[in-house]
Design a protein around this motif. Sequence first.
Motif, short mmCIF file in Angstrom:
data_model
loop_
_atom_site.label_atom_id
_atom_site.label_comp_id
_atom_site.label_asym_id
_atom_site.label_seq_id
_atom_site.Cartn_x
_atom_site.Cartn_y
_atom_site.Cartn_z
N MET A 1 -3.44 30.46 56.68
CA MET A 1 -2.38 31.39 56.93
C MET A 1 -1.19 30.64 57.52
N ALA A 2 -0.05 30.80 56.89
CA ALA A 2 1.17 30.13 57.35
C ALA A 2 1.79 30.90 58.51
N ARG A 3 2.33 30.17 59.44
CA ARG A 3 3.00 30.80 60.58
C ARG A 3 4.44 31.15 60.22
N THR A 4 4.89 32.26 60.76
CA THR A 4 6.27 32.68 60.55
C THR A 4 7.14 32.11 61.66
N PRO A 5 8.45 32.07 61.44
CA PRO A 5 9.35 31.60 62.51
C PRO A 5 9.20 32.43 63.80
N ARG A 6 8.91 33.71 63.65
CA ARG A 6 8.71 34.57 64.82
C ARG A 6 7.51 34.11 65.65
N GLU A 7 6.44 33.70 64.98
CA GLU A 7 5.26 33.20 65.69
C GLU A 7 5.57 31.90 66.42
N TYR A 8 6.34 31.03 65.80
CA TYR A 8 6.74 29.79 66.47
C TYR A 8 7.60 30.08 67.69
N LEU A 9 8.43 31.11 67.60
CA LEU A 9 9.26 31.49 68.74
C LEU A 9 8.39 31.98 69.90
N TRP A 10 7.35 32.77 69.61
CA TRP A 10 6.44 33.22 70.67
C TRP A 10 5.69 32.04 71.28
N ILE A 11 5.26 31.10 70.45
CA ILE A 11 4.56 29.91 70.97
C ILE A 11 5.49 29.13 71.90
N LEU A 12 6.72 28.93 71.48
CA LEU A 12 7.69 28.22 72.32
C LEU A 12 7.96 28.98 73.62
N THR A 13 8.08 30.29 73.53
CA THR A 13 8.34 31.12 74.72
C THR A 13 7.22 30.98 75.73
N LEU A 56 6.64 42.50 76.35
CA LEU A 56 7.34 42.46 75.07
C LEU A 56 6.43 41.94 73.96
N PHE A 57 5.62 40.94 74.28
CA PHE A 57 4.68 40.41 73.30
C PHE A 57 3.68 41.47 72.85
N THR A 58 3.15 42.24 73.80
CA THR A 58 2.17 43.27 73.43
C THR A 58 2.81 44.38 72.60
N ARG A 59 4.10 44.64 72.79
CA ARG A 59 4.78 45.70 72.04
C ARG A 59 5.21 45.23 70.65
N SER A 60 5.38 43.93 70.44
CA SER A 60 5.96 43.49 69.17
C SER A 60 5.06 42.56 68.34
N ALA A 61 4.18 41.81 68.96
CA ALA A 61 3.46 40.78 68.19
C ALA A 61 1.98 40.71 68.53
N TRP A 62 1.45 41.65 69.24
CA TRP A 62 0.07 41.59 69.69
C TRP A 62 -0.92 41.52 68.52
N ASP A 63 -0.64 42.23 67.44
CA ASP A 63 -1.57 42.31 66.32
C ASP A 63 -1.32 41.25 65.24
N ARG A 64 -0.49 40.28 65.53
CA ARG A 64 -0.19 39.25 64.54
C ARG A 64 -1.44 38.49 64.11
N GLY A 65 -1.57 38.27 62.85
CA GLY A 65 -2.67 37.48 62.34
C GLY A 65 -4.02 38.19 62.33
N MET A 66 -4.06 39.47 62.70
CA MET A 66 -5.34 40.19 62.73
C MET A 66 -5.53 41.08 61.51
N GLY A 67 -4.52 41.18 60.66
CA GLY A 67 -4.63 42.01 59.48
C GLY A 67 -4.60 43.49 59.80
N VAL A 68 -4.01 43.86 60.93
CA VAL A 68 -3.93 45.25 61.36
C VAL A 68 -2.51 45.73 61.17
N GLU A 69 -2.36 46.90 60.60
CA GLU A 69 -1.03 47.49 60.42
C GLU A 69 -0.55 48.06 61.73
N ALA A 70 0.73 47.84 62.03
CA ALA A 70 1.31 48.35 63.28
C ALA A 70 1.51 49.85 63.22
#
Length: 70
Positions: A1-13, A56-70
């Motif tokens: 699974m490729a990471r999106t720029p948004r995921e890299y931003l969370w990692i950097l944060t 903010l992470f839990t409201r916007s990106a918590w389910d990333r990579g889990m295959g769950v629809e928001a």
Amino acid sequence: MARTPREYLWILTFAVLVVFAVPWFLWGDGRVVAGLPLWLWWHIGWMCLASGVFYLFTRSAWDRGMGVEA
């Protein structure tokens, strides 16, 4: 699974939050503000900031990579 720029931003944060959680630059500084050392105020403020970022992470990106629809 490729990471999106948004995921890299969370990692950097979160990396920045970890790096500055311990105020290395204030070690040995004897300044006191309102009865507490300045480095302790930095830590208190930083933990408040980290709590806000985690919220903010839990409201916007918590389910990333889990295959769950928001």
